[in-house]
Design an enzyme around this catalytic site. Structure first.
Site, PDB file in Angstrom:
ATOM      1  N   HIS A 219       0.804  -1.233   0.000  1.00 34.73           N
ATOM      2  CA  HIS A 219       0.000   0.000   0.000  1.00 34.73           C
ATOM      3  C   HIS A 219       0.834   1.279   0.000  1.00 34.73           C
ATOM      4  O   HIS A 219       0.278   2.365  -0.107  1.00 34.73           O
ATOM      5  CB  HIS A 219      -0.952   0.031   1.198  1.00 34.73           C
TER       6      HIS A 219
HETATM    7  C1  UD1 Z   1      -1.996   5.455   6.322  1.00 34.31           C
HETATM    8  C2  UD1 Z   1      -0.657   5.825   6.961  1.00 34.31           C
HETATM    9  C3  UD1 Z   1       0.336   4.679   6.761  1.00 34.31           C
HETATM   10  C4  UD1 Z   1      -0.232   3.365   7.226  1.00 34.31           C
HETATM   11  C5  UD1 Z   1      -1.556   3.125   6.512  1.00 34.31           C
HETATM   12  C6  UD1 Z   1      -2.191   1.813   6.915  1.00 34.31           C
HETATM   13  C7  UD1 Z   1      -0.121   8.240   6.849  1.00 34.31           C
HETATM   14  C8  UD1 Z   1       0.797   9.224   6.254  1.00 34.31           C
HETATM   15  N1  UD1 Z   1      -0.064   6.998   6.328  1.00 34.31           N
HETATM   16  O1  UD1 Z   1      -1.788   5.392   4.920  1.00 34.31           O
HETATM   17  O2  UD1 Z   1       1.503   4.964   7.510  1.00 34.31           O
HETATM   18  O3  UD1 Z   1       0.674   2.332   6.933  1.00 34.31           O
HETATM   19  O4  UD1 Z   1      -2.424   4.211   6.843  1.00 34.31           O
HETATM   20  O5  UD1 Z   1      -3.369   1.609   6.255  1.00 34.31           O
HETATM   21  O6  UD1 Z   1      -0.853   8.567   7.762  1.00 34.31           O
HETATM   22  N2  UD1 Z   1      -9.416   4.880   2.626  1.00 34.31           N
HETATM   23  C9  UD1 Z   1     -10.600   4.198   2.674  1.00 34.31           C
HETATM   24  N3  UD1 Z   1     -11.132   3.919   3.882  1.00 34.31           N
HETATM   25  C10 UD1 Z   1     -10.545   4.310   5.038  1.00 34.31           C
HETATM   26  C11 UD1 Z   1      -9.336   5.016   4.981  1.00 34.31           C
HETATM   27  C12 UD1 Z   1      -8.782   5.277   3.765  1.00 34.31           C
HETATM   28  O7  UD1 Z   1     -11.172   3.835   1.657  1.00 34.31           O
HETATM   29  O8  UD1 Z   1     -11.088   3.997   6.114  1.00 34.31           O
HETATM   30  C13 UD1 Z   1      -8.819   5.153   1.317  1.00 34.31           C
HETATM   31  C14 UD1 Z   1      -9.063   6.542   0.837  1.00 34.31           C
HETATM   32  O9  UD1 Z   1      -9.308   6.487  -0.521  1.00 34.31           O
HETATM   33  C15 UD1 Z   1      -7.759   7.244   1.083  1.00 34.31           C
HETATM   34  C16 UD1 Z   1      -6.748   6.112   0.942  1.00 34.31           C
HETATM   35  O10 UD1 Z   1      -7.427   4.940   1.404  1.00 34.31           O
HETATM   36  O11 UD1 Z   1      -7.550   8.280   0.215  1.00 34.31           O
HETATM   37  C17 UD1 Z   1      -5.513   6.325   1.730  1.00 34.31           C
HETATM   38  O12 UD1 Z   1      -5.812   6.568   3.103  1.00 34.31           O
HETATM   39  P1  UD1 Z   1      -4.869   7.524   4.003  1.00 34.31           P
HETATM   40  O13 UD1 Z   1      -5.323   7.538   5.402  1.00 34.31           O
HETATM   41  O14 UD1 Z   1      -4.699   8.823   3.304  1.00 34.31           O
HETATM   42  O15 UD1 Z   1      -3.453   6.854   3.928  1.00 34.31           O
HETATM   43  P2  UD1 Z   1      -3.012   5.340   3.904  1.00 34.31           P
HETATM   44  O16 UD1 Z   1      -2.449   5.080   2.559  1.00 34.31           O
HETATM   45  O17 UD1 Z   1      -4.072   4.415   4.400  1.00 34.31           O
END
Ligand code: UD1
Length: 387
Positions: A219
């Site tokens: 991811h």
């Molecule tokens: C975040 C953390 C990362 C961790 C990861 C675990 C930061 C900088 N990164 O990255 O260190 O390893 O979480 O998962 O904080 N989304 C959903 N549902 C949710 C949450 C997110 O669909 O409940 C999708 C959204 O489209 C979002 C994308 O996942 O844009 C990324 O989520 P985000 O929290 O921005 O960062 P992660 O890549 O999950």
């Protein structure tokens, strides 16, 4: 700075990897005659049932007292929104300190707000460094540690990393790995892999392949956001699946990138099982019996070391070098030949054996609590810490 504070600690979580770290801390803080008044705040960075709800439920994390409900966004938007919503809450709560864990955007956002208000910041899992500033989490780690008042570390080398950045070593306390507290506490309850596959409508016979199976997670933006890197990785993983079945719980970001890039066909194979993001107990059940784990996650590098399962890390570096030096982890990057060579080595030799690092013993949250009970009692006197 003068500040009138309450007696308790406001504990912050935001994203999936925070949940397994906060669980043993909340349980330890709220238990026993020397309980620490602790309230839980969720920023809402991760909000899906699969990314949040199931973890709270399975790990017995109390419902958050406060939910900021920020949701997704660019890093700047997400961080800013958390800060904006956190400030009035902090004013109302007036805790004696806030406690943040790990390295996600919620960690730095809340630490920054509290430190400017003169509210002490406690950072659990401090001092890890990949020395790769291209990684958003590395920025969050460095900045959070700079403004933290107490820094609890998972490995002894973290102290050197912090001192090199000018952090006063007397604020750094080596207490061990709270994520491994959670792992040890829940291992018995891990969901058998066959049940997890059946629940997704997949025949569990794949788990009985003579080569065993590999568990894959992917991811990191550096791996999934650049279509060239993503294609190379998916093609390599497809090759691996010819040797052993591949189980792949797909992170929402990765699912979106694969779709956008038109790469879904690269994963179409009966030997590649795509799953929704799994709960903690389902993941643990698949991990403990995997022949190997392929990942770019930080947490899985530690969990595989604790379980003695070979781990191949699909990154150029790690902020958790102890998993390489002492554990079962091999950092190989994203080069196809190197990945395939590492997989071949596991299939031929069984992979690295490793040992469990010091203080990854299930007692880290207790050590942190014991320290904080004393610290809260004597907060008017200077912090004195023995390493
Ligand atoms: C975040 C953390 C990362 C961790 C990861 C675990 C930061 C900088 N990164 O990255 O260190 O390893 O979480 O998962 O904080 N989304 C959903 N549902 C949710 C949450 C997110 O669909 O409940 C999708 C959204 O489209 C979002 C994308 O996942 O844009 C990324 O989520 P985000 O929290 O921005 O960062 P992660 O890549 O999950």
């Amino acid at each position: 700075m003068n500040h009138t504070t309450g007696a308790g600690i406001l504990c912050v979580v935001g994203a999936r990897p925070n949940f397994m770290k906060i669980a043993p801390l909340m349980a330890a803080f709220r238990k026993g005659p020397n309980a620490i008044p602790a309230r839980l705040l969720h920023t809402g960075q991760h909000y899906d049932a699969a990314m949040k709800e199931s973890f709270f439920h399975q790990l017995g994390i109390p419902e958050p007292d406060i939910d900021l409900g920020v949701g997704s966004g660019s890093h700047a938007l997400q961080t800013a929104e958390i800060m904006k919503r956190f400030e009035p809450v902090l004013d109302a709560e007036c805790p004696a300190a806030i406690l943040v864990v790990g390295d996600v955007n919620s960690t730095i956002a809340c630490a920054l707000v509290a430190s400017k208000k003169g509210i002490p910041v406690i950072h659990v899992e401090a001092g890890l460094r990949s020395y790769d500033r291209g990684m958003p989490e590395e920025i969050n780690r460095v900045l959070t540690d700079q403004i933290s008042d107490l820094l609890f570390t998972t490995e002894r080398d973290a102290l050197g990393n912090l001192e090199r950045e000018g952090v006063d070593g007397t604020r750094v306390i080596f207490t061990g790995n709270v994520m491994i507290d959670t792992l040890r506490q829940h291992l018995e309850r891990a969901v058998p892999g066959a049940d997890t596959l059946r629940a997704s409508g997949i025949d569990p016979v794949l788990l009985d392949d003579s080569s065993g199976y590999a568990l894959l997670t992917l991811h990191r933006p550096s791996n999934v956001d650049d279509p060239r890197v993503l294609r190379r990785l998916l093609e390599t993983l497809r090759t691996i699946s010819e040797q052993m079945p591949l189980l792949f719980p797909v992170h929402p970001r990765t699912r979106a990138r694969i779709r956008e890039a038109g790469f879904s066909d690269l994963l179409t194979s009966p030997r590649i099982v795509q799953l929704e993001p799994l709960g903690y107990l389902e993941m643990l059940g698949l991990m403990r019996h995997a022949r190997l784990v392929l990942t770019d996650s930080g947490g899985l590098q530690e969990e595989t070391t604790a379980l003695g399962v070979p781990c191949i890390t699909l990154r150029e570096n790690t902020e958790r070098p102890i998993t390489v030096e002492q554990g079962t982890n091999t950092v190989v990057g994203t080069d196809a030949e190197k990945i395939l060579a590492a997989v071949a080595d596991v299939l031929e030799t069984g992979g690295k054996r490793g040992r469990v690092p010091e203080y990854w013993d299930g007692q880290a949250a207790q050590r942190i609590k014991a320290f904080l009970v004393e610290w809260l009692a004597g907060r008017d006197s200077p912090v004195a810490v023995a390493n």
